[in-house]
Structures are given as structure tokens and as C-alpha cells.
Design a protein around this motif. Structure first.
Motif, PDB file in Angstrom:
ATOM      1  N   ALA A 175      40.631  37.375  22.715  1.00 49.04           N
ATOM      2  CA  ALA A 175      39.827  37.832  23.846  1.00 49.04           C
ATOM      3  C   ALA A 175      40.507  37.521  25.168  1.00 49.04           C
ATOM      4  N   ALA A 176      41.066  36.324  25.287  1.00 50.71           N
ATOM      5  CA  ALA A 176      41.746  35.942  26.526  1.00 50.71           C
ATOM      6  C   ALA A 176      42.969  36.814  26.778  1.00 50.71           C
ATOM      7  N   ILE A 177      43.714  37.116  25.721  1.00 49.19           N
ATOM      8  CA  ILE A 177      44.949  37.918  25.876  1.00 49.19           C
ATOM      9  C   ILE A 177      44.618  39.347  26.302  1.00 49.19           C
ATOM     10  N   VAL A 178      43.690  39.993  25.607  1.00 49.03           N
ATOM     11  CA  VAL A 178      43.393  41.402  25.916  1.00 49.03           C
ATOM     12  C   VAL A 178      42.700  41.549  27.267  1.00 49.03           C
ATOM     13  N   LEU A 179      41.900  40.534  27.651  1.00 47.69           N
ATOM     14  CA  LEU A 179      41.308  40.594  28.984  1.00 47.69           C
ATOM     15  C   LEU A 179      42.352  40.341  30.056  1.00 47.69           C
ATOM     16  N   GLY A 180      43.313  39.456  29.737  1.00 46.09           N
ATOM     17  CA  GLY A 180      44.362  39.141  30.699  1.00 46.09           C
ATOM     18  C   GLY A 180      45.303  40.288  30.962  1.00 46.09           C
ATOM     19  N   ASN A 181      45.636  41.065  29.924  1.00 43.25           N
ATOM     20  CA  ASN A 181      46.572  42.176  30.124  1.00 43.25           C
ATOM     21  C   ASN A 181      45.871  43.493  30.466  1.00 43.25           C
ATOM     22  N   GLY A 182      44.550  43.441  30.598  1.00 50.28           N
ATOM     23  CA  GLY A 182      43.811  44.615  31.036  1.00 50.28           C
ATOM     24  C   GLY A 182      43.565  45.664  29.982  1.00 50.28           C
ATOM     25  N   SER A 183      43.809  45.351  28.717  1.00 45.26           N
ATOM     26  CA  SER A 183      43.615  46.341  27.653  1.00 45.26           C
ATOM     27  C   SER A 183      42.185  46.356  27.126  1.00 45.26           C
ATOM     28  N   ALA A 184      41.331  45.521  27.678  1.00 40.79           N
ATOM     29  CA  ALA A 184      39.922  45.506  27.285  1.00 40.79           C
ATOM     30  C   ALA A 184      39.099  45.059  28.481  1.00 40.79           C
ATOM     31  N   GLU A 185      37.824  45.312  28.410  1.00 42.96           N
ATOM     32  CA  GLU A 185      36.934  44.897  29.475  1.00 42.96           C
ATOM     33  C   GLU A 185      35.604  44.476  28.884  1.00 42.96           C
ATOM     34  N   ILE A 186      34.868  43.652  29.620  1.00 39.49           N
ATOM     35  CA  ILE A 186      33.580  43.194  29.140  1.00 39.49           C
ATOM     36  C   ILE A 186      32.470  44.063  29.723  1.00 39.49           C
ATOM     37  N   ARG A 187      31.326  44.012  29.073  1.00 37.52           N
ATOM     38  CA  ARG A 187      30.188  44.766  29.553  1.00 37.52           C
ATOM     39  C   ARG A 187      29.823  44.318  30.974  1.00 37.52           C
ATOM     40  N   PRO A 188      29.643  45.234  31.913  1.00 39.76           N
ATOM     41  CA  PRO A 188      29.358  44.828  33.296  1.00 39.76           C
ATOM     42  C   PRO A 188      28.053  44.054  33.407  1.00 39.76           C
ATOM     43  N   TYR A 189      28.054  43.088  34.310  1.00 41.27           N
ATOM     44  CA  TYR A 189      26.867  42.264  34.534  1.00 41.27           C
ATOM     45  C   TYR A 189      25.910  42.985  35.474  1.00 41.27           C
ATOM     46  N   GLU A 190      24.663  43.122  35.030  1.00 40.36           N
ATOM     47  CA  GLU A 190      23.629  43.743  35.852  1.00 40.36           C
ATOM     48  C   GLU A 190      22.449  42.789  35.927  1.00 40.36           C
ATOM     49  N   ALA A 191      22.222  42.231  37.118  1.00 39.00           N
ATOM     50  CA  ALA A 191      21.165  41.231  37.292  1.00 39.00           C
ATOM     51  C   ALA A 191      19.794  41.770  36.901  1.00 39.00           C
TER      52      ALA A 191
END
Length: 427
Positions: A175-191
Motif C-alpha cells: 500500500a505504501a509503495i503504490v500510494l507513493g509512486n502514484g499508481s493507486a489512490e484512496i477513496r476521497p474523504y467526505e466529512a
């Protein structure tokens, strides 16, 4: 064969600090973490906050047990804390229902392990009685390891904890690697999506995965230098497990598409397959089996220690307190495994999933009474009241979250043990 009054110490046969930490971590990390992300995916960011609430509440209870261990060294374990606060009958009721929780936990995790194994051996799931019989064989295999002594069980627990954390650490690193290299993203936070209903629902689910932090305290008689090592093992083991759960489950729930995560029978394997490789994903199932086996080993140790401690306090017949030359509660271990076997045989006609769901909810709700009783005992004894009050509130909240039906049945089973207690006291 030693008698219940034999207090001879065998330091070399007891659990050191690392083995005690492994007992806590190993009993907390079982089958849940490999399945939980699928259940948490629909909650989105509510699941992350649910984890934070549950981990905070669990750490409060863990710290309370640590404080009680230091403040009441003669009491030794949670049964003793409750006895100091409310008397022997209350201590028996809590210990009795927790014993029910322990052997039902052994049953549920054994069924989960065989369920994972059926992916490699399909005839298990297709053959009537096979799941129950294989689960029974696994329970007795772990019982035989524990019959060799607490030192052997502790070494096995350390090995399985190391192995079971490998796929969890792999998920965190991936998870850290793919988020770091921009090949994945997390679900956007919506308050706007954060709400009390979903937060409570997510927290209730995460609660099931955090049971077991009390194991070092309950096995204090088998831990070297318990006044120091039990509090350390309880706090460090709980904090480490909570951090791993938070990172792993949040990564899977927020990075996998929700539809894929919810539909996956093995969400961790789906995550690894998507962001690493199919070959690596196939290993996750193997490690899930190892995780279950390690958890069964730890809970089997507990199902021998608990009735032994109860018999030492004359809450059960002294027969349960007898130990062999290695200090192993031979008869208590065998009796507990026989009960677990009967439970599996009585439910043999059900599917693996039905057996798992039937005993898991009972095990969880039964364990919650111990947490509540310890928090109330600390309050009554004027020990760490600033922590005891939120600990009691959290325990009541989790009992409510477990559902009135499960909590009601656990209360009925608790009271059902009273005739045995009166019989033991008369003898």
C-alpha cells in the motif's frame, strides 16, 4: 502429579516477555483480519474512525488491567481483581462465562482454519461431517502441543506470530509503495459521510477482532515476573495489534473498489493480487491458515489455565487444578478440548459458515462481561478511577453493540454455572 496446593516455581518453564507478547498478539490476530476488510468496505472512512474508537477503548481496558496487575499483585489475574471488588460469587460468574468464551473461540477459529484449508482440499467442503471432523482434529493437535508444557506452547506461539504477520506487513508495504509512486489512490474523504450510525456499526465489527488482549493477565501464573511482564505484554501486544489492524484493514477498505472488496471471499488476497501478483495472493490463504492455527494454540493454552485457576480458588472441583511434572494442567486441558469437541459434533450438520457465525457471536458477547467487571472493580477499589469509568462505559457500549440476543444468552449461560459453583464449594 502435583496437587492444587503445590506452589513450586519452575521459571524455565514459564513464558518470558516475548512469549507473553506473542500470546496476546497471537490470540488477537486470528481469522478476523483476513475477512474483516470486506465487511468494513461499505463504511468507507467511518471504518477508519471506527478502528480509532475501538483501539482507543481497548487500550483503555488494557491499561486498566496493567494498573490492576501492579496495584493488586496478590490477586494475580482478572478473576482476582473481580473477587477483590465484588466477592467470590461475582468472580466465579465472570470466570465461568469467560471460560465459555474461550472454548467457543477455539471452535470458531478451528472452523475458520478448515474453511481456508478447503480451498486447497475441496472434498472437505463437499463431504458431510468432514468440516467438523477436521476441526476436531486441529483442536486436538493444538491440545497435544500444549500438553507438552507451556514452554513448548509459547515457542510455537512465537513462531506462528512471526509467520502470520508477514502477509499483513506485506499489505502495508505494498500500500505504501503504490500510494507513493502514484499508481493507486484512496477513496476521497467526505466529512458529510461520517455519521454516528455507520461509526457505531463499523466499531462493532472491529471489536470482534480485538478480543484477546487480556490473555497475558489471565495466564499470569505462567508468566515470568508477572508484575512487570504482564502489564508490558498487555499494552505492547494490544498497541501493536491495533496498529497493524488499522493500517491493513484501512488500506484494503479504502484502496480496493468497494464492489470488489465486498464481493471478495478473501479481501487481503484480492488486494495483493491487484497491486502485486496472483502468485503472491495465493500465499495469503496459506498464511491465513497459519494465523488460525496460532490463535487456536493460544486459546487452547487459555482453556487449560482458566479452569485450573478457578479450581485453585475452589470455584471448580480441585480435579481441574492438578498438574503434571511439567506444570501442565493436563486434566483441565483435556476437559476443555472435550467440551469443544462436543460443540463441534452437535453442530456438525451445519455448514462451516453457519458453525462459525453461531459460536463467534456467543464467544464475543461472553468475553465482554470480563471487561465490564474489571472496570467496575477498579472503580469500587478506587484504582485508576479516571480510566475505570470510561472503561466501564466502553464495555457497556460494546455489549450493546454486540446485540441484545447474544448478550442475553451469555447472561443466561453465566447464571447456569452457579449450581456447579455451589457443588464445588460444598465439597
Amino acid at each position: 502429579m502435583t496437587t492444587p496446593n503445590d506452589t513450586t516455581e519452575r521459571p524455565g518453564r514459564k513464558l518470558g516477555l516475548f512469549a507473553a507478547i506473542a500470546l496476546v498478539v497471537g490470540n488477537m490476530i486470528g481469522s478476523g483480519v483476513f475477512l474483516l476488510p470486506a465487511s468494513l468496505a461499505p463504511f468507507g472512512w467511518n471504518a477508519v474512525f471506527g478502528w480509532l474508537v475501538t483501539i482507543a477503548g481497548t487500550l483503555v481496558l488494557a491499561w486498566l488491567l496493567a494498573v490492576l496487575t501492579k496495584a493488586l499483585p496478590a490477586a494475580r489475574d482478572p478473576m482476582g481483581f473481580v473477587e477483590e471488588g465484588f466477592g467470590e460469587v461475582a468472580a466465579f460468574l465472570v470466570a465461568w462465562i469467560y471460560w465459555v468464551s474461550v472454548w467457543t473461540a477455539v471452535v470458531s477459529i478451528a472452523v475458520a482454519a478448515i474453511s481456508y484449508l478447503s480451498a486447497f482440499v475441496p472434498w472437505i467442503g463437499a463431504t458431510p461431517m468432514a468440516p467438523a471432523l477436521c476441526s476436531i482434529a486441529l483442536v486436538w493437535a493444538m491440545t497435544l502441543i500444549n500438553l507438552r508444557g507451556v514452554h513448548a506452547a509459547g515457542n510455537f506461539q512465537i513462531l506462528t506470530v512471526v509467520l502470520k504477520t508477514l502477509p499483513l506487513l506485506a499489505v502495508i508495504v505494498v500500500a505504501a509503495i503504490v500510494l507513493g509512486n502514484g499508481s493507486a489512490e484512496i477513496r476521497p474523504y467526505e466529512a458529510a459521510t461520517i455519521n454516528g450510525t455507520d461509526l457505531r456499526g463499523a466499531a462493532t465489527l472491529t471489536l470482534f477482532a480485538l478480543l484477546g488482549f487480556e490473555c497475558a493477565s489471565l495466564a499470569a501464573a505462567q508468566v515470568e515476573n508477572p508484575e512487570v511482564n504482564v502489564p508490558r505484554a498487555t499494552m505492547w501486544g494490544t498497541a501493536l495489534t491495533g496498529l497493524i489492524y488499522l493500517l491493513v484493514c484501512s488500506a484494503v477498505a479504502l484502496m480496493l473498489p468497494e464492489a470488489e472488496a465486498v464481493a471478495s471471499p478473501a479481501p487481503l488476497a484480492s488486494f495483493v493480487a491487484r497491486y502485486w501478483s496472483e502468485e503472491a495472493a495465493s500465499l495469503v490463504t496459506v498464511f491465513a491458515i497459519i494465523s488460525c492455527v496460532g490463535a487456536i494454540n493460544g486459546w487452547v493454552l487459555m482453556q487449560g489455565e482458566l479452569p485450573r485457576n478457578m479450581a485453585m480458588r475452589r470455584m471448580l472441583p480441585t480435579w481441574f487444578a492438578r498438574t503434571d511434572a511439567r506444570g501442565t494442567p493436563l486434566q483441565a486441558l483435556i476437559a476443555s478440548s472435550v467440551i469443544a469437541t462436543l460443540c463441534l459434533l452437535l453442530n456438525a450438520s451445519r455448514s462451516m459458515q453457519a458453525i462459525y457465525e453461531f459460536v463467534l457471536l456467543l464467544s464475543t458477547s461472553a468475553a465482554l462481561w470480563l471487561y465490564l467487571a474489571c472496570a467496575l472493580a477498579a472503580w469500587r477499589l478506587r484504582i485508576a478511577r479516571m480510566v475505570a469509568l470510561p472503561g466501564a462505559v466502553y464495555a457497556v457500549w460494546t455489549l450493546w453493540g454486540a446485540g441484545w440476543e447474544a448478550s442475553g444468552w451469555s447472561l443466561v449461560l453465566m447464571l447456569a454455572g452457579l449450581p456447579l459453583y455451589w457443588w464445588a464449594r460444598r465439597r
